[in-house]
Design a protein around this motif. Structure first.
Motif, PDB file in Angstrom:
ATOM      1  N   ILE A 155     -17.722  20.631  51.312  1.00  0.00           N
ATOM      2  CA  ILE A 155     -17.485  19.724  52.432  1.00  0.00           C
ATOM      3  C   ILE A 155     -18.351  18.495  52.224  1.00  0.00           C
ATOM      4  O   ILE A 155     -19.549  18.589  52.007  1.00  0.00           O
ATOM      5  CB  ILE A 155     -17.785  20.399  53.773  1.00  0.00           C
ATOM      6  CG1 ILE A 155     -16.780  21.536  54.004  1.00  0.00           C
ATOM      7  CG2 ILE A 155     -17.740  19.384  54.915  1.00  0.00           C
ATOM      8  CD1 ILE A 155     -17.082  22.390  55.216  1.00  0.00           C
ATOM      9  N   VAL A 177     -16.715  14.406  57.449  1.00  0.00           N
ATOM     10  CA  VAL A 177     -15.970  14.854  58.612  1.00  0.00           C
ATOM     11  C   VAL A 177     -15.436  13.612  59.306  1.00  0.00           C
ATOM     12  O   VAL A 177     -16.193  12.670  59.567  1.00  0.00           O
ATOM     13  CB  VAL A 177     -16.869  15.660  59.579  1.00  0.00           C
ATOM     14  CG1 VAL A 177     -16.104  16.077  60.815  1.00  0.00           C
ATOM     15  CG2 VAL A 177     -17.459  16.870  58.877  1.00  0.00           C
ATOM     16  N   VAL A 193     -11.915  17.833  58.323  1.00  0.00           N
ATOM     17  CA  VAL A 193     -12.950  18.187  57.353  1.00  0.00           C
ATOM     18  C   VAL A 193     -12.458  17.750  55.979  1.00  0.00           C
ATOM     19  O   VAL A 193     -11.319  18.043  55.598  1.00  0.00           O
ATOM     20  CB  VAL A 193     -13.242  19.699  57.379  1.00  0.00           C
ATOM     21  CG1 VAL A 193     -14.231  20.085  56.286  1.00  0.00           C
ATOM     22  CG2 VAL A 193     -13.769  20.105  58.750  1.00  0.00           C
TER      23      VAL A 193
END
Length: 117
Positions: A10, A13, A67
Motif C-alpha cells: 500500500i 490512499v 487504496v
C-alpha cells in the motif's frame, strides 16, 4: 526513489470528496495533516507517515477511500491481478506523474495499482 520493499505494498490512499477545502479544514484541524494542492481538483495530504489525496473528480465512493498499491511493472501487476481472479474495473490509464489501473477483489473492494510515468 522506490525500493524493492515498496513494491506491491500500500502506497497511497485516495479519498473522493465533494469539497476539497472543507475536507482539508477537517483533517487539518482534527489531525494536523499537511496539504499540497495540485490544481482545483486534487490535493495531496500527509499525516507525517503516509501520503494520500483528496479529489473531487468523482463522487465519494461507498466503502471508503481508494487504496493504491505501487508497482514497478504495471502490466505484470495487471496480469497478476487477473490471474488471481481479480476483476479489472478501469484499464491502465495515464495521469500527471504516472499510470494506474483499478481492480475489484473477490469481495468487491476496489483498489488501484500505479507506477511512475
Amino acid at each position: 526513489m522506490t525500493t524493492i520493499s515498496d513494491v506491491q505494498r500500500i502506497d497511497y490512499v485516495e479519498f473522493n470528496v465533494t469539497d476539497i477545502e472543507a475536507t482539508k479544514a477537517f483533517y487539518g484541524r482534527a489531525f494536523g495533516w499537511q496539504f499540497k494542492d495540485y490544481g482545483p481538483n486534487y490535493c495531496e495530504f500527509s499525516d507525517g507517515r503516509l501520503t494520500g489525496g483528496f479529489t473531487n473528480l468523482e463522487k465519494p465512493r461507498p466503502g471508503g477511500p481508494l487504496v493504491i498499491l505501487y508497482a514497478d511493472d504495471l502490466e505484470a501487476s495487471l496480469a497478476s491481478v487477473e490471474s488471481a481472479g481479480g476483476k479489472i474495473i478501469r484499464p491502465i490509464t495515464g495521469f500527471p506523474g504516472g499510470r494506474r489501473f483499478h481492480f475489484g477483489d473477490p469481495d468487491g473492494y476496489e483498489l488501484a495499482v500505479w507506477t511512475r510515468a
